[in-house]
Motif scaffolding. Structure first.
Motif, PDB file in Angstrom:
ATOM      1  N   GLY A  35       0.843  -1.186   0.000  1.00 16.85           N
ATOM      2  CA  GLY A  35       0.000   0.000   0.000  1.00 16.85           C
ATOM      3  C   GLY A  35       0.875   1.231   0.000  1.00 16.85           C
ATOM      4  N   ARG A  57      -4.753   0.711   1.439  1.00 14.11           N
ATOM      5  CA  ARG A  57      -5.343  -0.603   1.172  1.00 14.11           C
ATOM      6  C   ARG A  57      -6.065  -1.116   2.399  1.00 14.11           C
ATOM      7  NH1 ARG A  57      -2.265  -3.436  -3.172  1.00 14.11           N
ATOM      8  NH2 ARG A  57      -1.888  -1.656  -4.518  1.00 14.11           N
ATOM      9  N   GLU A  61      -7.250  -6.966   0.797  1.00 10.37           N
ATOM     10  CA  GLU A  61      -7.170  -6.548  -0.610  1.00 10.37           C
ATOM     11  C   GLU A  61      -5.929  -7.141  -1.247  1.00 10.37           C
ATOM     12  OE1 GLU A  61      -7.833  -2.527  -2.193  1.00 10.37           O
ATOM     13  OE2 GLU A  61      -8.599  -2.038  -0.193  1.00 10.37           O
TER      14      GLU A  61
END
Length: 98
Positions: A35, A57, A61
């Protein structure tokens, strides 16, 4: 893997001349992006051990898998012999790499 010398070797068919086999021996840097976030230099300078930086994020995910900085797949974290690994869950088409 901290360096490409630890990467597993891939066996290739010896007499094939497809474009993929011509390039198969070339090493590329593979990275995984968990992320990201935007912060100012002042915010970055105030970080200390124990601080938590929120990323863009959500838990669960898929992670982005990049080769030489280009998105090529998405995946999830797994454990392999006590080390982190990535299970590829989706290959990204050339159109989706934008």
């Amino acid at each position: 893997m901290s360096d490409l010398s630890e990467a597993p070797k891939i066996e290739r068919a010896p007499n094939r001349t497809s474009p993929v086999n011509l390039l198969a021996g070339i090493s590329v840097r593979v990275s995984v992006e968990v992320g990201s976030t935007m912060m100012t230099i002042a915010e970055l300078a105030t970080l200390e051990a124990g601080n938590v930086v929120a990323l863009d994020r959500k838990v669960g995910e898929p992670l982005d898998i990049c080769a030489n900085g280009s998105l090529v797949a998405r995946g999830e974290i797994v454990s392999v012999d006590g080390r982190y690994g990535i299970r590829i869950t989706e290959l990204v088409s050339a159109e989706g790499r934008g």
